[in-house]
Design an enzyme around this catalytic site. Structure first.
Site, PDB file in Angstrom:
ATOM      1  N   PHE A 181      10.788   2.773  -2.551  1.00  5.54           N
ATOM      2  CA  PHE A 181      11.460   2.792  -3.860  1.00  5.54           C
ATOM      3  C   PHE A 181      12.402   1.596  -4.030  1.00  5.54           C
TER       4      PHE A 181
ATOM      5  N   ILE B 255      -4.718  -1.097  -4.965  1.00  2.00           N
ATOM      6  CA  ILE B 255      -3.752  -2.006  -4.348  1.00  2.00           C
ATOM      7  C   ILE B 255      -3.991  -3.449  -4.818  1.00  2.00           C
TER       8      ILE B 255
ATOM      9  N   GLY C 180       0.816  -1.211   0.000  1.00  2.00           N
ATOM     10  CA  GLY C 180       0.000   0.000   0.000  1.00  2.00           C
ATOM     11  C   GLY C 180       0.846   1.254   0.000  1.00  2.00           C
ATOM     12  N   LEU C 181       1.094   1.788  -1.196  1.00  2.00           N
ATOM     13  CA  LEU C 181       1.826   3.056  -1.301  1.00  2.00           C
ATOM     14  C   LEU C 181       0.899   4.137  -1.866  1.00  2.00           C
TER      15      LEU C 181
ATOM     16  N   ARG D  11       9.931  -3.284 -10.694  1.00  2.00           N
ATOM     17  CA  ARG D  11      10.060  -2.686 -12.036  1.00  2.00           C
ATOM     18  C   ARG D  11      11.006  -3.520 -12.894  1.00  2.00           C
TER      19      ARG D  11
ATOM     20  N   HIS E  46      -2.417  10.833  -4.331  1.00  2.00           N
ATOM     21  CA  HIS E  46      -0.953  10.773  -4.426  1.00  2.00           C
ATOM     22  C   HIS E  46      -0.526   9.487  -5.115  1.00  2.00           C
TER      23      HIS E  46
ATOM     24  N   GLU F 223      -2.087   6.548  -2.984  1.00  2.10           N
ATOM     25  CA  GLU F 223      -3.319   7.057  -2.342  1.00  2.10           C
ATOM     26  C   GLU F 223      -4.192   7.708  -3.406  1.00  2.10           C
TER      27      GLU F 223
ATOM     28  N   GLU G 114       3.680   1.095 -11.129  1.00  2.00           N
ATOM     29  CA  GLU G 114       5.122   1.017 -10.818  1.00  2.00           C
ATOM     30  C   GLU G 114       5.880   2.189 -11.440  1.00  2.00           C
TER      31      GLU G 114
ATOM     32  N   LEU H 143      10.298  -1.069  -5.238  1.00  2.00           N
ATOM     33  CA  LEU H 143       9.908  -0.820  -6.627  1.00  2.00           C
ATOM     34  C   LEU H 143      11.039  -1.143  -7.598  1.00  2.00           C
TER      35      LEU H 143
HETATM   36  P1  TGC Z   1      13.676  11.545  -4.653  1.00  2.00           P
HETATM   37  O1  TGC Z   1      14.068  12.876  -4.106  1.00  2.00           O
HETATM   38  O2  TGC Z   1      14.092  11.164  -6.011  1.00  2.00           O
HETATM   39  O3  TGC Z   1      14.145  10.417  -3.637  1.00  2.00           O
HETATM   40  C1  TGC Z   1      13.715  10.411  -2.292  1.00  2.00           C
HETATM   41  C2  TGC Z   1      14.572   9.432  -1.530  1.00  2.00           C
HETATM   42  O4  TGC Z   1      14.431   8.126  -2.106  1.00  2.00           O
HETATM   43  C3  TGC Z   1      15.687   7.666  -2.621  1.00  2.00           C
HETATM   44  N1  TGC Z   1      15.430   7.014  -3.900  1.00  2.00           N
HETATM   45  C4  TGC Z   1      15.601   5.707  -4.120  1.00  2.00           C
HETATM   46  N2  TGC Z   1      16.044   4.734  -3.319  1.00  2.00           N
HETATM   47  C5  TGC Z   1      16.095   3.491  -3.832  1.00  2.00           C
HETATM   48  N3  TGC Z   1      15.697   3.228  -5.108  1.00  2.00           N
HETATM   49  C6  TGC Z   1      15.256   4.181  -5.929  1.00  2.00           C
HETATM   50  N4  TGC Z   1      14.861   3.874  -7.163  1.00  2.00           N
HETATM   51  C7  TGC Z   1      15.188   5.504  -5.443  1.00  2.00           C
HETATM   52  N5  TGC Z   1      14.778   6.679  -5.974  1.00  2.00           N
HETATM   53  C8  TGC Z   1      14.942   7.589  -5.020  1.00  2.00           C
HETATM   54  C9  TGC Z   1      16.532   8.908  -2.779  1.00  2.00           C
HETATM   55  O5  TGC Z   1      17.899   8.612  -2.711  1.00  2.00           O
HETATM   56  C10 TGC Z   1      16.059   9.741  -1.615  1.00  2.00           C
HETATM   57  O6  TGC Z   1      16.663   9.241  -0.458  1.00  2.00           O
HETATM   58  P2  TGC Z   1      17.076  10.233   0.760  1.00  2.00           P
HETATM   59  O7  TGC Z   1      17.682   9.311   1.770  1.00  2.00           O
HETATM   60  O8  TGC Z   1      18.011  11.228   0.168  1.00  2.00           O
HETATM   61  O9  TGC Z   1      15.798  10.871   1.212  1.00  2.00           O
HETATM   62  O10 TGC Z   1      12.109  11.450  -4.519  1.00  2.00           O
HETATM   63  P3  TGC Z   1      11.012  12.179  -5.302  1.00  2.00           P
HETATM   64  O11 TGC Z   1       9.815  12.306  -4.452  1.00  2.00           O
HETATM   65  O12 TGC Z   1      11.576  13.400  -5.962  1.00  2.00           O
HETATM   66  O13 TGC Z   1      10.748  11.058  -6.419  1.00  2.00           O
HETATM   67  C11 TGC Z   1      10.216  11.408  -7.560  1.00  2.00           C
HETATM   68  C12 TGC Z   1       9.719  10.193  -8.371  1.00  2.00           C
HETATM   69  C13 TGC Z   1       8.699  10.731  -9.325  1.00  2.00           C
HETATM   70  C14 TGC Z   1      10.881   9.578  -9.145  1.00  2.00           C
HETATM   71  C15 TGC Z   1       9.108   9.104  -7.480  1.00  2.00           C
HETATM   72  O14 TGC Z   1       8.184   9.654  -6.635  1.00  2.00           O
HETATM   73  C16 TGC Z   1       8.465   7.973  -8.254  1.00  2.00           C
HETATM   74  O15 TGC Z   1       9.127   7.034  -8.670  1.00  2.00           O
HETATM   75  N6  TGC Z   1       7.115   8.010  -8.432  1.00  2.00           N
HETATM   76  C17 TGC Z   1       6.370   6.915  -9.012  1.00  2.00           C
HETATM   77  C18 TGC Z   1       5.547   6.259  -7.939  1.00  2.00           C
HETATM   78  C19 TGC Z   1       5.407   4.788  -8.159  1.00  2.00           C
HETATM   79  O16 TGC Z   1       6.158   4.151  -8.891  1.00  2.00           O
HETATM   80  N7  TGC Z   1       4.447   4.176  -7.512  1.00  2.00           N
HETATM   81  C20 TGC Z   1       4.269   2.762  -7.606  1.00  2.00           C
HETATM   82  C21 TGC Z   1       3.259   2.276  -6.612  1.00  2.00           C
HETATM   83  S1  TGC Z   1       3.315   0.537  -6.366  1.00  2.00           S
HETATM   84  C22 TGC Z   1       2.663  -0.112  -7.757  1.00  2.00           C
HETATM   85  O17 TGC Z   1       2.339   0.511  -8.707  1.00  2.00           O
HETATM   86  C23 TGC Z   1       2.511  -1.571  -7.719  1.00  2.00           C
HETATM   87  S2  TGC Z   1       1.743  -2.265  -9.114  1.00  2.00           S
HETATM   88  C24 TGC Z   1       1.959  -3.836  -8.659  1.00  2.00           C
HETATM   89  C25 TGC Z   1       1.586  -4.844  -9.660  1.00  2.00           C
HETATM   90  O18 TGC Z   1       0.400  -5.205  -9.699  1.00  2.00           O
HETATM   91  O19 TGC Z   1       2.516  -5.364 -10.348  1.00  2.00           O
HETATM   92  P1  FAD Z   2      -1.040  10.402 -11.716  1.00  2.00           P
HETATM   93  O1  FAD Z   2       0.157  10.444 -10.849  1.00  2.00           O
HETATM   94  O2  FAD Z   2      -2.184  11.297 -11.373  1.00  2.00           O
HETATM   95  O3  FAD Z   2      -0.599  10.680 -13.225  1.00  2.00           O
HETATM   96  C1  FAD Z   2      -1.524  11.036 -14.248  1.00  2.00           C
HETATM   97  C2  FAD Z   2      -0.720  11.502 -15.473  1.00  2.00           C
HETATM   98  O4  FAD Z   2       0.077  12.645 -15.124  1.00  2.00           O
HETATM   99  C3  FAD Z   2       0.266  10.439 -15.985  1.00  2.00           C
HETATM  100  O5  FAD Z   2       0.321  10.508 -17.391  1.00  2.00           O
HETATM  101  C4  FAD Z   2       1.592  10.889 -15.396  1.00  2.00           C
HETATM  102  O6  FAD Z   2       2.722  10.457 -16.173  1.00  2.00           O
HETATM  103  C5  FAD Z   2       1.434  12.409 -15.450  1.00  2.00           C
HETATM  104  N1  FAD Z   2       2.292  13.076 -14.476  1.00  2.00           N
HETATM  105  C6  FAD Z   2       2.237  13.024 -13.119  1.00  2.00           C
HETATM  106  N2  FAD Z   2       3.196  13.768 -12.566  1.00  2.00           N
HETATM  107  C7  FAD Z   2       3.893  14.319 -13.588  1.00  2.00           C
HETATM  108  C8  FAD Z   2       5.037  15.174 -13.672  1.00  2.00           C
HETATM  109  N3  FAD Z   2       5.671  15.619 -12.587  1.00  2.00           N
HETATM  110  N4  FAD Z   2       5.484  15.530 -14.899  1.00  2.00           N
HETATM  111  C9  FAD Z   2       4.869  15.060 -16.023  1.00  2.00           C
HETATM  112  N5  FAD Z   2       3.805  14.241 -16.020  1.00  2.00           N
HETATM  113  C10 FAD Z   2       3.327  13.867 -14.809  1.00  2.00           C
HETATM  114  N6  FAD Z   2      -0.129   1.214  -6.242  1.00  2.00           N
HETATM  115  C11 FAD Z   2       0.304   0.648  -5.082  1.00  2.00           C
HETATM  116  O7  FAD Z   2       0.769   1.313  -4.177  1.00  2.00           O
HETATM  117  N7  FAD Z   2       0.219  -0.698  -4.904  1.00  2.00           N
HETATM  118  C12 FAD Z   2      -0.284  -1.539  -5.846  1.00  2.00           C
HETATM  119  O8  FAD Z   2      -0.328  -2.757  -5.657  1.00  2.00           O
HETATM  120  C13 FAD Z   2      -0.767  -0.963  -7.060  1.00  2.00           C
HETATM  121  N8  FAD Z   2      -1.366  -1.754  -7.983  1.00  2.00           N
HETATM  122  C14 FAD Z   2      -1.956  -1.173  -9.072  1.00  2.00           C
HETATM  123  C15 FAD Z   2      -2.719  -1.968  -9.924  1.00  2.00           C
HETATM  124  C16 FAD Z   2      -3.369  -1.387 -11.009  1.00  2.00           C
HETATM  125  C17 FAD Z   2      -4.227  -2.229 -11.888  1.00  2.00           C
HETATM  126  C18 FAD Z   2      -3.190  -0.004 -11.287  1.00  2.00           C
HETATM  127  C19 FAD Z   2      -3.838   0.613 -12.483  1.00  2.00           C
HETATM  128  C20 FAD Z   2      -2.446   0.787 -10.431  1.00  2.00           C
HETATM  129  C21 FAD Z   2      -1.833   0.218  -9.304  1.00  2.00           C
HETATM  130  N9  FAD Z   2      -1.135   1.004  -8.373  1.00  2.00           N
HETATM  131  C22 FAD Z   2      -0.665   0.442  -7.213  1.00  2.00           C
HETATM  132  C23 FAD Z   2      -1.114   2.464  -8.521  1.00  2.00           C
HETATM  133  C24 FAD Z   2      -0.077   2.982  -9.518  1.00  2.00           C
HETATM  134  O9  FAD Z   2       1.207   2.869  -9.024  1.00  2.00           O
HETATM  135  C25 FAD Z   2      -0.445   4.442  -9.846  1.00  2.00           C
HETATM  136  O10 FAD Z   2      -1.607   4.397 -10.634  1.00  2.00           O
HETATM  137  C26 FAD Z   2       0.691   5.144 -10.570  1.00  2.00           C
HETATM  138  O11 FAD Z   2       1.790   5.354  -9.722  1.00  2.00           O
HETATM  139  C27 FAD Z   2       0.230   6.504 -11.169  1.00  2.00           C
HETATM  140  O12 FAD Z   2      -0.475   7.254 -10.259  1.00  2.00           O
HETATM  141  P2  FAD Z   2      -1.903   7.907 -10.668  1.00  2.00           P
HETATM  142  O13 FAD Z   2      -2.742   6.817 -11.253  1.00  2.00           O
HETATM  143  O14 FAD Z   2      -2.403   8.629  -9.486  1.00  2.00           O
HETATM  144  O15 FAD Z   2      -1.573   8.892 -11.850  1.00  2.00           O
END
Ligand code: TGC
Ligand code: FAD
Length: 409
Positions: free
Chosen positions: A261, A184, A151-152, A268, A157, A154, A388, A264
């Protein structure tokens, strides 16, 4: 690749290995790939002669996850496959990648299940948990006796998890959590959730990981319905309303965004292989269809435009495979950096989605039918493109690495 006389559609697997990746695999890696491949073919892709639909397609149509096969995930030892100790397999990251590829050749939902369990739930316990937590959860999760979710995200967010509102309060011998998570995977069927919440302050540095169990008071995980993508996967909300958990459920060894992260990074990486599996499924179906379908008195595979499409698919899959393989080698060597994962995730999902579209085109009208896997893969890949880290977030991560300049805010 020669044309085959035998165009048997019941054969669901045909290897796509143009540059002989197989020759670079160890015996163990080859064995893992073969066993997961056979399992996916037998248990998920076999067609029911009555409906003409595969097992996974029937689940997809019904919007259900194949719960009856969860135990077999454990028996296959694909959950936490690259984690060592605590009775876990400790296989290479290439093995993990190959397992993801074969699972997603079946359906992105199968790979999602394994990604979430292994990379997003078992990994943080393995990397950041106490010995007590590791002993309590890891082996049972590897055997699929306990299911986890992560659960990451929201409601407000997604790409910016650092802004999360979910809070934990220190209350004597327990923590009290309040907040909501959305999207989630596995939430409703999970026995435990890794919940990321802020403790002791509002900045992202205060983010901590907590293990919430399904029966904890104040916790619920209602299923999200009406999805048109990843229909054979459970997606849920997590609701935390004064949810009280004992203190020994904090993951003590990480704070800040580095925690989620790091998980992730692993998931990823798995997706960069998995998406190729979906692409292979689409390519394989297009090739068979083109050889079998006659228009203007010739198989459509004989026309240059169709061959161009098939050659393009093979080209992109082959490049993606080499990318994923090298990524795995660097991960095993411990030299991998996150922007390299971002580049592979965004490329391989992107090309898989395009390949699904071209494959649908080659199938003509038949391409929209559930008898073929195409639309299912295409719709699934739309989610994979977004979760992701969205495609563009990965572009920005690579952009930051190239320029040293932050473009997120
Ligand atoms: P930023 O300032 O870049 O970093 C904050 C702190 O985190 C550290 N860090 C990492 N550490 C390990 N691995 C990485 N890849 C890391 N990237 C950053 C960094 O060193 C720093 O540490 P510290 O100690 O200095 O505080 O953070 P930011 O907020 O500016 O990040 C920006 C951004 C956009 C890259 C990040 O927020 C991001 O990757 N957003 C995407 C969110 C995301 O991927 N959500 C996924 C949710 S889970 C999911 O989707 C599961 S789907 C599951 C499925 O069904 O398969
Ligand atoms: P938003 O962040 O609102 O993005 C919308 C659009 O804006 C996108 O095109 C994006 O690229 C763009 N955008 C956002 N910020 C910027 C920027 N700074 N600059 C340029 N463009 C930007 N999450 C979990 O925690 N756990 C899970 O198990 C999980 N499973 C999932 C399963 C499914 C089927 C799906 C669809 C999602 C899941 N997620 C999970 C959530 C997923 O990680 C988020 O949907 C994803 O991180 C994007 O967030 P959002 O949908 O709020 O889109």
């Amino acid at each position: 690749m020669s044309q085959h006389e035998d165009l048997d559609y019941s054969t669901t697997y045909e290897g796509v290995d143009f540059y002989n990746i197989d020759s670079m695999l160890t015996e163990d890696e080859r064995m893992i790939q073969e066993s997961v491949r056979e399992w996916v073919d037998d248990r998920f892709l076999t067609q029911d002669p009555k409906t003409g639909l595969s097992v996974i397609e029937s689940h997809y149509q019904a919007g259900t996850f194949p719960m009856e096969l969860i135990k077999e995930f454990g028996d296959m030892e694909v959950l936490g496959i690259n984690l060592e100790g605590y009775g876990l397999p400790g296989m290479s990251n290439i093995s993990y990648g190959l397992a993801c590829q074969e699972l997603e050749r079946g359906d992105s939902g199968l790979r999602s299940f394994a990604s979430v369990q292994g990379s997003l739930c078992m990994y943080p316990i393995w990397a950041f948990g106490t010995e007590e937590q590791k002993k309590k959860y890891l082996l049972k999760m590897g055997k699929a006796e306990l299911i986890g979710c992560f659960g990451l995200t929201e409601p407000d967010h997604g790409s910016n998890p650092g802004g999360m509102l979910t809070k934990a309060i220190d209350d004597g011998d327990s923590y009290v959590l309040n907040g909501a998570k959305m999207w989630i995977t596995n939430g409703t069927i999970a026995d435990l959730a890794i919940v990321w919440a802020k403790l002791g302050g509002d900045s992202s540095k205060h983010i901590r990981g907590f293990i919430v169990e399904k029966d904890d008071v104040g916790f619920s995980a209602p299923e999200m319905k009406n999805k048109n993508s990843l229909r054979a996967s459970i997606t849920s909300e997590l609701v935390l309303q004064d949810c009280r958990i004992p203190k020994n459920r904090l993951l003590p060894n990480v704070a800040g965004l580095k925690g989620p992260f790091s998980c992730l990074n692993n998931a990823r990486y798995g997706i960069s292989w998995g998406a190729l599996g979906a692409a292979m499924g689409c390519y394989h179906s297009a090739r068979l269809y083109a050889l079998n379908r006659t228009q203007f008195n010739k198989p459509i595979a004989q026309y240059q435009l169709v061959q161009n499409k098939l050659a393009w698919m093979l080209r992109e899959i082959t490049k993606g495979q080499l990318l994923a393989f090298q990524l795995g080698k660097m991960k095993d060597a411990g030299t991998l950096i996150p922007p390299q994962i971002s580049l592979a995730k965004m490329n391989n999902v992107d090309i898989a989605l395009q390949i699904a579209r071209v494959s649908r085109d080659i199938h003509g009208a038949n391409g929209i039918l559930a008898e073929y896997p195409i639309m299912r893969h295409m719709a699934n890949l739309e989610s994979v493109y977004t979760y992701e880290g969205t495609h563009d977030i990965h572009n920005l991560i690579v952009g930051r690495w190239i320029t040293g300049l932050q473009a997120f805010f």
